[in-house]
Design a protein around this motif. Sequence first.
Motif, PDB file in Angstrom:
ATOM      1  N   PRO A  21       0.630  -1.176  -0.044  1.00 27.78           N
ATOM      2  CA  PRO A  21      -0.177   0.084  -0.014  1.00 27.78           C
ATOM      3  C   PRO A  21       0.968   1.239   0.063  1.00 27.78           C
ATOM      4  O   PRO A  21       0.648   2.202  -0.708  1.00 27.78           O
ATOM      5  CB  PRO A  21      -0.811  -0.179   1.185  1.00 27.78           C
ATOM      6  N   GLU A  43      -3.759  10.053   2.456  1.00 24.97           N
ATOM      7  CA  GLU A  43      -4.190   9.220   3.557  1.00 24.97           C
ATOM      8  C   GLU A  43      -6.037   9.299   3.465  1.00 24.97           C
ATOM      9  O   GLU A  43      -6.361   7.953   3.551  1.00 24.97           O
ATOM     10  CB  GLU A  43      -4.042  10.101   4.662  1.00 24.97           C
ATOM     11  N   ILE A  46      -6.949   6.805   0.390  1.00 22.91           N
ATOM     12  CA  ILE A  46      -6.875   5.233   0.881  1.00 22.91           C
ATOM     13  C   ILE A  46      -8.044   5.025   1.496  1.00 22.91           C
ATOM     14  O   ILE A  46      -8.632   3.743   1.206  1.00 22.91           O
ATOM     15  CB  ILE A  46      -5.658   5.190   1.587  1.00 22.91           C
ATOM     16  N   LEU A  47      -8.573   5.815   2.353  1.00 24.37           N
ATOM     17  CA  LEU A  47      -9.942   5.292   3.185  1.00 24.37           C
ATOM     18  C   LEU A  47     -10.716   5.338   2.422  1.00 24.37           C
ATOM     19  O   LEU A  47     -11.549   4.371   2.575  1.00 24.37           O
ATOM     20  CB  LEU A  47      -9.879   6.199   4.357  1.00 24.37           C
ATOM     21  N   GLY A 211      -6.093   1.449  -1.109  1.00 21.16           N
ATOM     22  CA  GLY A 211      -7.244   1.092  -0.120  1.00 21.16           C
ATOM     23  C   GLY A 211      -7.795  -0.163  -0.227  1.00 21.16           C
ATOM     24  O   GLY A 211      -8.017  -0.940   0.586  1.00 21.16           O
ATOM     25  N   LEU A 214      -5.961  -3.061   1.310  1.00 17.09           N
ATOM     26  CA  LEU A 214      -6.071  -3.240   2.422  1.00 17.09           C
ATOM     27  C   LEU A 214      -7.417  -3.476   3.019  1.00 17.09           C
ATOM     28  O   LEU A 214      -7.622  -4.678   4.046  1.00 17.09           O
ATOM     29  CB  LEU A 214      -6.052  -1.487   3.371  1.00 17.09           C
ATOM     30  N   SER A 227      -6.020   2.846   7.670  1.00 17.24           N
ATOM     31  CA  SER A 227      -4.864   3.322   6.863  1.00 17.24           C
ATOM     32  C   SER A 227      -3.835   3.545   7.948  1.00 17.24           C
ATOM     33  O   SER A 227      -2.655   3.405   7.333  1.00 17.24           O
ATOM     34  CB  SER A 227      -5.114   4.545   5.986  1.00 17.24           C
ATOM     35  N   GLY A 231      -1.002   6.985   4.464  1.00 18.90           N
ATOM     36  CA  GLY A 231      -0.771   7.988   3.387  1.00 18.90           C
ATOM     37  C   GLY A 231       0.320   8.807   3.677  1.00 18.90           C
ATOM     38  O   GLY A 231       1.296   9.276   2.832  1.00 18.90           O
TER      39      GLY A 231
END
Length: 307
Positions: A21, A43, A46-47, A211, A214, A227, A231
């Motif tokens: 990631p 960040e 990614i979420l 993301g 994950l 995360s 990020g």
Amino acid sequence: MSLDTAFWVALFLSTLRQTTPLLLAALGGMYSERSGVVNIALEGIILFGALAAAVTVERVEAALGPGSYPWLPWVGVLSAMATGGLVALVHAVVSIRYRADQIVSGVAINLLALGAPSLVLTYFYANATNSREVANRLPLWGPEGFALSPLVYLAFLLVPVSWWVLFKTPFGLRLRAVGEHPEAADTLGVRVHRMRYVGVVLSGILAGLAGAYLSIGFLNQFVRGMSAGLGFIALAAMIFGKWHPLGILFATLLFGFASALAIQLQGTDILPAVLVQAFPYAVTILVLAGFMGRSRPPASVGKPYEK
């Protein structure tokens, strides 16, 4: 296999998983900043990507009923990439068209990513912390005991691909030109704003992919805040790697190794648990403290361009 060998094999595989990631997000940040736009929203993106992948797969599973659907995780991956690209497009419009402060825009997206997932989770699952577990997560490819998510292979494959795109293609030349000297690029006929839009959206697509890894690759559900600063560590790796794909690979492997080592040391008496958990973040701070002033960013990064 002896215990020592098993430890090093587990550490190696864990390093690859932890690096994935970071590598995807850092390569994404590189495209954005090479075009001249700071993207600290990695960040949050990614979420958003992790949420989109998990919820999409779970909702389709619920509609189709119990069963194995090999194509379904890839729908989740596409959903995460599309969501990441759309969120990044918002950042691009605010930063490029309206010339707003790029740092403020990125912070706003990160703050939105802290709250918006709770609303989605509450609507679908009546809780604000996690989605339901998905049955159709990404498969594992490779020999037994060494199998990895296909996104792990993709992340490392993207390193030479990104190098080739940036340094061997007209697209890469234009992208670097608008990040260094947008006025000169404009006089040569390069559409500066369009190239910057492409760079920022690419960063969102790759962060969304991180993301998806994950939520449906590493785990099998979305968990709020999953995360955990990846990020920001990816941004540090991008700076440490000097905005170059090979440098970013080395930097993310370093951070991935630090995270993997922390995982392997958990439950042992070698170091206090608090120090083990803080180890990857301490490495990030040390690297930034040592290299922040030595890395030279693209000359026009963070500077809005007005024709």
